[in-house]
Design an enzyme around this catalytic site. Structure first.
Site, short mmCIF file in Angstrom:
data_model
loop_
_atom_site.label_atom_id
_atom_site.label_comp_id
_atom_site.label_asym_id
_atom_site.label_seq_id
_atom_site.Cartn_x
_atom_site.Cartn_y
_atom_site.Cartn_z
N GLU A 237 10.58 4.27 7.07
CA GLU A 237 10.06 2.90 7.00
C GLU A 237 10.39 2.07 8.25
OE1 GLU A 237 7.80 2.19 5.19
OE2 GLU A 237 7.95 3.55 3.47
N HIS B 154 0.02 0.74 9.27
CA HIS B 154 1.31 1.21 8.74
C HIS B 154 1.13 2.48 7.91
CE1 HIS B 154 5.45 0.54 7.15
NE2 HIS B 154 4.95 1.16 6.10
N GLU B 155 0.21 2.44 6.96
CA GLU B 155 0.04 3.62 6.09
C GLU B 155 -0.49 4.81 6.88
OE1 GLU B 155 1.60 3.09 3.48
OE2 GLU B 155 1.53 0.90 3.59
N ALA C 39 0.84 -1.18 0.00
CA ALA C 39 0.00 0.00 0.00
C ALA C 39 0.89 1.24 0.00
CB ALA C 39 -0.91 0.02 1.23
N HIS D 93 2.26 6.49 8.80
CA HIS D 93 3.14 7.31 7.96
C HIS D 93 2.73 8.78 7.95
CE1 HIS D 93 6.21 4.93 6.08
NE2 HIS D 93 5.42 4.11 5.43
N1 TRP Z 1 5.83 3.58 1.17
C1 TRP Z 1 5.18 2.33 0.89
C2 TRP Z 1 5.04 1.65 2.25
O1 TRP Z 1 4.19 1.87 3.00
C3 TRP Z 1 5.96 1.44 0.00
C4 TRP Z 1 5.54 1.39 -1.41
C5 TRP Z 1 4.30 1.26 -1.90
C6 TRP Z 1 6.38 1.41 -2.53
N2 TRP Z 1 4.35 1.18 -3.25
C7 TRP Z 1 5.59 1.27 -3.66
C8 TRP Z 1 7.74 1.52 -2.68
C9 TRP Z 1 6.14 1.22 -4.92
C10 TRP Z 1 8.28 1.50 -3.95
C11 TRP Z 1 7.49 1.36 -5.06
O2 TRP Z 1 5.83 0.99 2.76
ZN ZN Z 2 5.95 2.23 4.72
#
Ligand code: TRP
Ligand code: ZN
Length: 874
Positions: free
Chosen positions: A323, A300-301, A265, A304
């Site tokens: 992360e 998690h999302e 996600a 963020h």
């Molecule tokens: N930031 C996303 C996470 O929650 C990671 C992610 C989602 C991602 N789609 C992506 C990273 C595509 C690289 C490419 O961890």
């Molecule tokens: Zn993440």
């Protein structure tokens, strides 16, 4: 389409320079239409300091329509393969760039693409440059407004970040919506979605009284699968207020579930985009572990929003800043809501298995990498999971109160900024007063440290000594290693299992020892009897532990250790010892023999009336073959498989009649997603596996019965898994029935694809190839592909590593095809082909042949190039 001309050049962390221009705001206009979408980007630029350097914008696979500066057509630019260089710009100006995109042809699922009938975006890490020319780097923080225009009947919902500020009909069947995001953000957090959905709506009132609208967008007809995701979102919002004091900051929070997505996600500001796998669930379609996955990823999302969005990364080398910290937060969320012990066990399984394997392979890197060719290759277990372990060590060293003080200082200092891992550690150090000097090495040093512990007891003086040495073996990226600051959590027990207080010369000693040097001795006195030490409790550091435990000591810890994790860990060590001995015996033509101590210890676990059934299930489930392979210098794939099976069968015989009794005792009334019931179902699944090892004939009947009567997907799949892994007579009939029932439901069918890929039989590849012809399978859909192919390549050791190389050839053929379709997914699936260090020479040679085939491929994408070339350097 893959851009075959991408430069294969490496970027270095130390080369970071502040940007030559700032972008304070960007107004985007999307005309979504066939065949080409038109994007107009109006950016307000401001030169950073005095200089005459040109502005170099990033762009990938774009068709450039026009450039204007301050409204006037502009020609002083040069278009490169992946850049647009603008010369002689004024110190401040408005830049207008129009580009044309073909989202329907975008199978890489990066930038603007179509997932089914909907348009959506994925911009992390460097996808925004596939939408418009831009300074596509996370230290450019701009205010975004987005206007989307599209056909109203096909795309009734037009979504982007922030708040909806305007909308209207345009008369010609088209309509528009205008969004404004008040928070400056990096381009990787931009998102747009256009489509037709069902919407699950709710709201949340924050602790300061702000009312937030919550909306989850799912494909039409899926509304009955959105409730749990909404519940998890509300739980996340509440938990972050209670545990971290963090509140949501916009009036609306939207989540869109899409079927085509490369990862789990994405935390786009106010508009998360999710792989539908981590949203959709109801009792008929989802397993207990699917529910856990949804709770974890929704959390998690959401988390963020503060750790990643409000405070973001200065550059991509700092990825673990957001992360590692956010994984730590989602792990704590899951642990506070569910079972802390079971969560810890599963997180540690991931670190000890796949993360340690990454450290030992050609892609080894520190949690803050120093050199990167393709950024997408660094969304790794090391950055995420080991990164989280590093945060957890800080938490262990500082304690909850000082850790939270560090978090508050971090947000006070850096809210609204793009910062580094050093900035984070500095805040923790300043807030706590704890010296983190040596601890910082965890950010720069790669590899898995090994601790060797010996002990010494002097009965006369009552003095007990622990000698601890640390050593990190060299990794492919880094030959020299230094000692680290390692928190070593211990406890000592007397013969009855009572805790012996830790003290020396009248002073109490805490459970967490600070190991700072290559070698250190810790001394304890007033120890009345020779103790049994429990070491590295709760996996207090991501290291390998060597201590010469007897079977008796491990059995003792399985019974007496004061923490659930330590009991599981002792069981793991006991099994590991048996596997190492068993493999040696099998290699000498002998059979596997298990000690009575081991058998009795496991029987005692099954008999233990006090133990949470979920923990029982974890202890009784044997480690996987790939994890066991990590115990060996050269891993004998076939012997490990055989020994693991024999241990499983021997345990089944030792359990004997208890198995049926336990199975019967675990029957449940109607399905409920609550911990107590999930725990029982988990144990029931493990027990069913042992029953199959005991007597395949009666297990066949039991499995058929469980499959026929199950009122939930967990029990259904547990039956199928046992049928599959023991090749019971009912296997093909039940699998065919399941396939027939769920043929049109991709997410559920993924379970079937996983079973097919992990069939432990020589004809597995024929079944895999047939499954690839299934109408619901598509190599363009990462979920389908991973379900089938990763289960074969990562979960079916004996068949994937078949001695004639057919497994390697199959995977390589597929990667060659995927290189064009979706390099990011190809690069994840290649993992078992590059981690061949522990294989025998014959298999290594076969793999090298396949890797060379890839290396010679014309148009090899950067993602694969980076991994293949490093693997061949091994
Ligand atoms: N930031 C996303 C996470 O929650 C990671 C992610 C989602 C991602 N789609 C992506 C990273 C595509 C690289 C490419 O961890
Ligand atoms: Zn993440």
């Amino acid at each position: 389409m893959t851009d075959h001309s991408q430069a294969m050049t490496a970027k270095y962390r130390q080369d970071y320079r502040a940007p030559l221009y700032w972008i304070d705001s960007i107004d985007l206009d999307f005309q979504l239409q066939e065949p080409l979408t038109q994007v107009t980007a109006i950016s307000r630029l401001r030169r950073n300091g005095e200089h005459n350097e040109p502005l170099v914008l990033d762009g990938e696979g774009l068709s450039l329509h026009s450039v204007r500066v301050d409204g006037v057509p502009f020609t002083q630019y040069e278009q490169g393969e992946s850049s647009l260089t603008l010369f002689n710009l004024p110190a401040e100006c408005v830049l207008t760039i129009v580009t044309l995109l073909d989202p329907a042809a975008n199978t890489a699922l990066e930038g603007l693409y179509k997932s089914g009938d909907a348009y959506c975006t994925q911009c992390e890490a460097e996808g925004f440059r596939r939408i418009t020319y831009y300074l596509d780097r996370p230290d450019i923080l701009a205010r975004y407004s987005t206007r989307i225009t599209a056909d109203k009947s096909q795309f009734p919902f037009l979504l982007s970040n922030g708040n909806k500020v305007d909308s209207g009909d345009l008369g010609d069947g088209r309509h528009f919506v205008q969004w404004q995001d008040p928070f400056p953000k990096p381009s990787y957090l931009f998102a747009l979605v256009a489509g037709d959905f069902d919407v699950e709506r709710s709201h949340y009132t924050t602790k300061s009284g702000r009312k937030v609208a919550l909306e989850i967008f799912v494909d039409k007809g899926n509304l009955d699968r959105a409730g749990f995701a909404m519940e998890s979102l509300i739980n996340s919002m509440r938990w972050d207020e209670q545990r971290f004091g963090l509140e949501y900051d916009l009036d609306i929070y939207m989540i869109v579930a899409v079927d085509f997505f490369n990862m789990g996600a994405m935390e786009n500001k106010g508009l998360n985009i999710f792989n539908s796998k981590f949203v959709l669930a109801n009792p008929a379609t989802a397993t207990d572990s699917d529910y856990h996955g949804i709770e974890r990823v929704i959390g998690h999302e959401y988390f963020h929003n503060w750790t990643g969005n409000r405070v973001t990364c200065r550059d991509w080398f700092q990825l673990s800043l957001k992360e590692g910290l956010t994984v730590f937060r989602d792990q704590e969320f899951s642990s506070d809501l569910g079972s802390r012990g079971v969560n810890r066990i599963n997180n540690v399984r991931t670190v000890r298995g796949p993360q340690f394997a990454e450290d030992a392979g050609p892609m080894a890197h520190p949690i803050r990498p120093d050199v990167v060719i393709e950024m997408n290759n660094f969304y790794t277990l090391t950055v995420y999971e080991k990164g989280s372990e590093v945060i957890r060590m800080l938490h262990t060293l500082l304690g909850e109160a000082a850790f939270q003080a560090g978090m508050r200082l971090y947000f006070e200092r850096f809210d609204g900024q793009a910062v580094t891992c050093d900035d984070f550690v500095q805040a923790m150090e300043d807030a706590s007063g704890v010296d983190l000097g040596r601890f910082r090495r965890w950010y720069s040093q790669s590899g898995t440290p090994e601790l060797t512990v010996t002990d010494e007891y002097d009965a006369e003086s009552g003095v007990y000594r622990l000698h601890v040495s640390q050593h990190t073996p060299p990794t492919q990226d880094q030959p020299q290693k230094l000692p680290l600051h390692i928190p070593l959590d211990i406890e000592l027990y007397d013969e009855q299992g009572a805790v012996i207080p830790l003290q020396y010369q009248g002073k109490a000693i805490g459970n967490v020892l600070d190991l700072l040097e290559a070698e250190q001795t810790f001394v304890f006195d007033r120890v009345a009897v020779k103790p049994v030490p429990s070491l590295l409790r709760d996996f207090s550091a991501p290291v390998k532990l060597h201590f010469d435990y007897s079977d008796e000591a491990l059995a003792f810890l399985m019974r007496h250790a004061r923490n659930e994790f330590a009991r599981w860990d002792a069981a793991q060590m006991l099994i590991n010892k048996a596997v190492i001995e068993g493999v040696a015996r099998v290699q000498h033509g002998q059979g596997v023999e298990l000690s009575q101590t081991l058998l009795a210890a496991f029987v005692a676990i099954l008999d233990d009336g006090e133990l949470d059934p979920a923990l029982k299930a974890e202890i009784l489930a044997l480690p996987g073959e790939a994890t066991l392979a990590e115990l060996f210098e050269v891993a004998d794939i076939d012997a490990i498989h055989q020994v693991r099976n024999e241990i499983h069968t021997s345990l089944a015989h030792a359990f004997g009649a208890r198995l049926t009794a336990t199975y019967e005792s675990l029957r449940l009334p109607a399905y409920q997603v609550v911990h107590a019931d999930m725990a029982k179902r988990a144990l029931k699944g493990v027990v069913l596996g042992y029953l199959a090892a005991l007597d395949a004939g009666s297990a066949d009947l039991l499995v058929r019965h469980q499959y026929a009567t199950a009122d939930n997907m967990t029990d259904t799949l547990a039956a199928l898994q046992v049928a599959n892994s023991h090749l019971l007579p009912c296997r093909s009939e039940l699998l065919a029935d399941f396939e027939g029932k769920w043929a049109k439901d991709g997410l559920v069918l993924d379970n079937w694809l996983r079973l097919v890929g992990s069939k432990p039989a020589e004809d597995v590849l024929e079944e895999v190839k047939q499954a690839m012809a299934h109408p619901t399978f598509s190599i363009r859909n990462p979920n389908r592909l991973r379900a089938l192919v990763a289960s074969f390549a990562m979960n079916n050791q004996v068949q994937f590593h078949a001695r004639d190389g057919r497994g390697y050839r199959f995977l390589t053929d597929l990667l060659i095809e995927l290189n064009e379709v979706n390099p990011q997914v190809a690069s994840r699936l290649i993992t078992p082909l590059i981690q061949f260090k522990r294989l025998d020479e014959g298999r290594k040679a076969l793999i090298r042949t396949e890797l060379t085939r890839l290396a010679n491929l014309e148009g090899l994408a950067r993602d694969l190039f980076e991994k293949v070339s490093k693997a061949l350097q091994q």
